[in-house]
Design an enzyme around this catalytic site. Structure first.
Site, mmCIF file in Angstrom:
data_model
loop_
_atom_site.group_PDB
_atom_site.id
_atom_site.type_symbol
_atom_site.label_atom_id
_atom_site.label_comp_id
_atom_site.label_asym_id
_atom_site.label_seq_id
_atom_site.Cartn_x
_atom_site.Cartn_y
_atom_site.Cartn_z
ATOM 1 N N ASP A 13 0.738 -1.050 -0.013
ATOM 2 C CA ASP A 13 -0.484 0.249 -0.132
ATOM 3 C C ASP A 13 0.625 0.869 -0.026
ATOM 4 O O ASP A 13 0.200 2.220 0.413
ATOM 5 C CB ASP A 13 -0.956 -0.065 1.261
ATOM 6 C CG ASP A 13 -1.841 -1.466 1.043
ATOM 7 O OD1 ASP A 13 -2.560 -1.324 0.336
ATOM 8 O OD2 ASP A 13 -2.352 -1.912 2.295
ATOM 9 N N LYS A 16 1.317 1.809 -5.231
ATOM 10 C CA LYS A 16 2.778 1.331 -6.100
ATOM 11 C C LYS A 16 1.552 1.499 -7.591
ATOM 12 O O LYS A 16 1.955 2.322 -8.386
ATOM 13 C CB LYS A 16 2.854 -0.104 -6.263
ATOM 14 C CG LYS A 16 3.618 -0.099 -4.308
ATOM 15 C CD LYS A 16 3.918 -1.587 -5.414
ATOM 16 C CE LYS A 16 2.466 -2.413 -4.345
ATOM 17 N NZ LYS A 16 2.646 -2.149 -3.038
ATOM 18 N N GLY A 40 -4.412 -4.030 -3.965
ATOM 19 C CA GLY A 40 -5.540 -3.558 -4.194
ATOM 20 C C GLY A 40 -4.518 -2.111 -4.764
ATOM 21 O O GLY A 40 -3.986 -1.677 -3.992
ATOM 22 N N HIS A 41 -4.686 -1.868 -5.616
ATOM 23 C CA HIS A 41 -3.965 -0.526 -6.082
ATOM 24 C C HIS A 41 -5.379 0.133 -6.838
ATOM 25 O O HIS A 41 -5.500 0.081 -7.900
ATOM 26 C CB HIS A 41 -3.112 -1.086 -7.710
ATOM 27 C CG HIS A 41 -2.649 -2.193 -6.733
ATOM 28 N ND1 HIS A 41 -1.005 -2.793 -8.155
ATOM 29 C CD2 HIS A 41 -1.942 -2.570 -5.954
ATOM 30 C CE1 HIS A 41 -0.218 -3.210 -6.790
ATOM 31 N NE2 HIS A 41 -0.649 -3.420 -5.813
ATOM 32 N N GLN A 226 2.211 -5.917 -3.618
ATOM 33 C CA GLN A 226 2.623 -6.144 -1.516
ATOM 34 C C GLN A 226 3.546 -5.221 -1.422
ATOM 35 O O GLN A 226 3.669 -4.613 -2.505
ATOM 36 C CB GLN A 226 2.423 -7.735 -1.769
ATOM 37 C CG GLN A 226 1.259 -8.671 -1.150
ATOM 38 C CD GLN A 226 0.928 -8.918 -2.146
ATOM 39 O OE1 GLN A 226 1.627 -9.427 -3.467
ATOM 40 N NE2 GLN A 226 -0.837 -8.694 -2.700
HETATM 41 P P1 GDP Z 1 -1.274 -0.042 -3.564
HETATM 42 O O1 GDP Z 1 -1.173 -0.776 -3.062
HETATM 43 O O2 GDP Z 1 0.630 0.224 -3.196
HETATM 44 O O3 GDP Z 1 -1.075 0.378 -5.194
HETATM 45 O O4 GDP Z 1 -1.464 1.367 -2.870
HETATM 46 P P2 GDP Z 1 -2.766 1.498 -2.316
HETATM 47 O O5 GDP Z 1 -3.125 2.395 -4.069
HETATM 48 O O6 GDP Z 1 -3.196 -0.197 -1.730
HETATM 49 O O7 GDP Z 1 -3.339 2.686 -1.064
HETATM 50 C C1 GDP Z 1 -2.553 3.643 -1.301
HETATM 51 C C2 GDP Z 1 -3.482 4.862 -1.133
HETATM 52 O O8 GDP Z 1 -2.672 6.193 -1.215
HETATM 53 C C3 GDP Z 1 -4.255 4.704 -2.231
HETATM 54 O O9 GDP Z 1 -5.082 5.654 -1.656
HETATM 55 C C4 GDP Z 1 -4.605 6.237 -3.356
HETATM 56 O O10 GDP Z 1 -5.300 6.723 -3.589
HETATM 57 C C5 GDP Z 1 -3.361 7.637 -2.430
HETATM 58 N N1 GDP Z 1 -2.066 7.839 -2.760
HETATM 59 C C6 GDP Z 1 -1.537 6.977 -3.425
HETATM 60 N N2 GDP Z 1 -0.413 8.337 -3.221
HETATM 61 C C7 GDP Z 1 -0.635 9.173 -2.760
HETATM 62 C C8 GDP Z 1 -0.005 10.648 -2.442
HETATM 63 O O11 GDP Z 1 1.023 10.818 -2.687
HETATM 64 N N3 GDP Z 1 -0.673 11.675 -1.226
HETATM 65 C C9 GDP Z 1 -2.066 10.855 -0.657
HETATM 66 N N4 GDP Z 1 -2.308 11.595 0.571
HETATM 67 N N5 GDP Z 1 -2.473 9.539 -1.082
HETATM 68 C C10 GDP Z 1 -1.714 8.716 -2.372
HETATM 69 P P1 IMO Z 2 -0.898 -4.153 -2.186
HETATM 70 O O1 IMO Z 2 -0.726 -4.683 -3.448
HETATM 71 C C1 IMO Z 2 -0.359 -4.283 2.714
HETATM 72 C C2 IMO Z 2 -0.869 -8.869 3.750
HETATM 73 C C3 IMO Z 2 -2.067 -9.208 4.080
HETATM 74 C C4 IMO Z 2 -1.474 -10.187 5.078
HETATM 75 C C5 IMO Z 2 -0.975 -10.908 4.366
HETATM 76 C C6 IMO Z 2 -0.628 -12.382 4.475
HETATM 77 O O2 IMO Z 2 -2.148 -3.682 -2.095
HETATM 78 O O3 IMO Z 2 0.557 -3.309 -1.861
HETATM 79 P P2 IMO Z 2 -2.464 -12.669 1.867
HETATM 80 O O4 IMO Z 2 -3.875 -12.540 1.376
HETATM 81 O O5 IMO Z 2 -1.540 -12.278 1.015
HETATM 82 O O6 IMO Z 2 -2.052 -14.261 1.823
HETATM 83 O O7 IMO Z 2 -1.640 -12.189 3.521
HETATM 84 O O8 IMO Z 2 -0.167 -9.852 3.265
HETATM 85 N N1 IMO Z 2 -1.470 -7.964 2.111
HETATM 86 C C7 IMO Z 2 -1.223 -7.111 1.865
HETATM 87 N N2 IMO Z 2 -0.916 -6.129 2.793
HETATM 88 N N3 IMO Z 2 -1.043 -4.289 0.331
HETATM 89 C C8 IMO Z 2 -1.681 -5.863 -0.093
HETATM 90 O O9 IMO Z 2 -1.390 -5.774 -1.311
HETATM 91 C C9 IMO Z 2 -1.331 -6.902 1.097
HETATM 92 N N4 IMO Z 2 -1.278 -7.988 0.348
HETATM 93 C C10 IMO Z 2 -1.457 -9.025 1.175
HETATM 94 O O10 IMO Z 2 -3.040 -8.038 5.143
HETATM 95 O O11 IMO Z 2 -1.161 -9.799 6.760
HETATM 96 MG MG MG Z 3 -2.801 -1.420 -1.770
#
Ligand code: GDP
Ligand code: IMO
Ligand code: MG
Length: 432
Positions: A13, A16, A40-41, A226
């Site tokens: 998270d 990416k 979850g991206h 991840q």
């Molecule tokens: P990922 O799994 O690495 O793709 O990250 P996620 O999408 O799960 O979580 C990142 C969250 O932060 C998402 O809701 C993005 O929309 C948000 N986000 C990304 N870059 C920024 C930033 O620079 N500032 C803020 N406030 N939110 C951001």
């Molecule tokens: P993105 O790509 C954050 C965590 C789960 C749990 C552990 C194992 O959005 O960054 P799993 O279902 O993979 O066997 O769970 O890994 N986890 C993540 N945490 N971002 C993710 O993906 C994750 N994918 C798995 O919360 O702790």
């Molecule tokens: Mg994510």
């Protein structure tokens, strides 16, 4: 032309998806190489939010090809739902943009059920998985009884035999070990055939597809899921995911030679978050943690669970830089730190009274670590509309420079908001 790997350096998270969507402007092809719909991206384009779990984050750009490589585990139900949702949101069919590896393994209902049954059995010692069947799907792959996407192209009798073999094993486990109801072969088989009718035309041999791209001098962007600390080998085992999240795995799990890679970018969130159980030395249980959680909107994209929040952890980040051979990093969510009088950064751990600078492999040791924190003066200004790096408050620039010094690499971009536009690119590997 450049081939670039982008991975998460923390516990996932990091942002990416946003960065991949942005950099796809300069790449012809985007490849997901590991994980599954545990990811979850989130992308925000012109104010509209898109949440992707399986489909690469390059999909919002219609002219780009998005590939799912052999190292990904695919839940076809989720894939088809995601295709449908994108069609509704974007008004176009995204299937022609997709290529799926015939070597990618499938997540079936029995994998999801086993994941959930195991978590239930672990009780308070649960990993806190996403419950999507990820661990059991990789287990089936390693046990060599998994089903692959390519099996959908085989004669029906072959698919039937392979599925029967797998479900026999799974139903034994479900019934005898976990006291759960078995999974119906007929139901799973029918669902697979239905999905096959849609996806079969885009199932291909990914290594040859990518070789053709390389021959044409097209740029490839590899999208990690991840993060490094969730890696099966080097993460906080057993509180990890079941795949290799390392940059090196981008090559192995998509079928591209390591010699074809030009740059490895690590995405670094300006503070740290973690979802699920497991040690987290920099975790904050106070109003600062609350500030990061609320201002950062730190709720899981996949499971909706609140993310645990803490200060930036340089011990962990230095380890991530080393493990992935990072050339640069993309710093995200710097805007979330606005309004904090003091910003702290973990520079070392205190373990049983001794300062250590390495990231322990044992979770017992990591749990016993207390962070050694350095302090920085914060800034008050809202920085989310700043487009020029030099316009950032001096203390924000000092913070970025300090991370650069500590990691020995430069921030290739700084992100100050979720939107594609809220980004300051300082070095673009695709054009320099
Ligand atoms: P990922 O799994 O690495 O793709 O990250 P996620 O999408 O799960 O979580 C990142 C969250 O932060 C998402 O809701 C993005 O929309 C948000 N986000 C990304 N870059 C920024 C930033 O620079 N500032 C803020 N406030 N939110 C951001
Ligand atoms: P993105 O790509 C954050 C965590 C789960 C749990 C552990 C194992 O959005 O960054 P799993 O279902 O993979 O066997 O769970 O890994 N986890 C993540 N945490 N971002 C993710 O993906 C994750 N994918 C798995 O919360 O702790
Ligand atoms: Mg994510």
């Amino acid at each position: 032309m450049a081939n670039v790997i982008l991975i998460g350096t923390q516990w996932g998270d990091e942002g990416k998806g946003k960065i991949v969507d942005l950099l796809t402007e300069w790449a012809e092809v985007v490849v997901r190489f590991q994980g599954g719909n545990n990811a979850g991206h989130t992308l925000v384009i012109d104010g509209q939010r898109y949440a992707l779990h399986l489909i690469p984050s390059g999909i919002m750009r219609p002219e780009k090809i998005c590939i799912i490589g052999s190292g990904v585990v695919i839940d076809l139900k989720i894939l088809l739902e995601e295709i449908d949702l994108l069609q509704k949101q974007s008004g176009r069919d995204v299937l022609p943009q997709l290529i799926l590896s015939d070597e990618a393994h499938l997540i079936l209902e029995s994998h999801r059920r086993l994941d959930q049954a195991r978590e239930k059995q672990r009780g308070t010692a649960k990993i806190g998985t996403t419950g999507r069947g990820i661990g059991p799907a990789y287990e089936s792959k390693m046990a060599r009884w998994g089903l692959r996407l390519g099996d959908l192209l085989a004669p029906e009798a072959v698919l039937e035999a392979r599925l029967k073999n797998l479900l026999e094993q799974h139903n034994l486990m479900l019934e005898k070990i976990y006291n759960e109801a078995p999974v119906s072969f007929a139901k799973v088989f029918a669902e697979l055939k239905e999905a096959a009718a849609i996806v079969c035309p885009v199932i291909k041999k990914v290594p040859y597809e990518l070789a053709r791209c390389l021959e044409k001098n097209e740029s490839i962007l590899f999208e990690g899921a991840q993060g490094t600390l969730l890696d099966i080998d080097h993460g906080t085992y057993p509180f990890v995911t079941s795949s290799s999240t390392m940059a090196a795995n981008a090559c192995a799990s998509s079928g591209v030679g390591v010699t074809d890679i030009d740059e490895v970018i690590g995405v670094v969130k300006a503070y740290t978050t973690r979802v699920g159980s497991g040690p987290f030395p920099v975790e904050l249980d106070d109003e600062i943690g609350e500030h990061l959680s609320v201002r950062g909107g730190e709720v899981g994209t996949t499971t909706g669970r609140p993310r645990r929040c803490g200060w930036l952890d340089l011990v962990a980040l230095r380890y991530a830089a080393l493990l992935n051979g990072l050339n640069s990093f993309a710093l995200t969510k710097l805007d979330v730190l606005s309004g904090l009088e003091t910003i702290k950064v973990c520079t070392g751990y205190r373990l049983h009274g001794k300062i250590i600078e390495y990231f322990p492999s044992s979770i017992e040791d990591l749990e016993a670590c207390e962070p050694v924190l350095s302090e920085f003066a914060g800034w008050d200004e809202d920085i989310s509309a700043i487009l020029d790096y030099d316009q950032l408050p001096e203390n924000a620039r000092k913070y970025v420079s300090y991370i650069e010094e500590q990691l020995g690499i430069k921030a290739m971009l700084v992100s100050v908001g979720p939107d594609r536009e809220q980004t300051m690119i300082r070095h673009n590997p695709f054009v320099e």
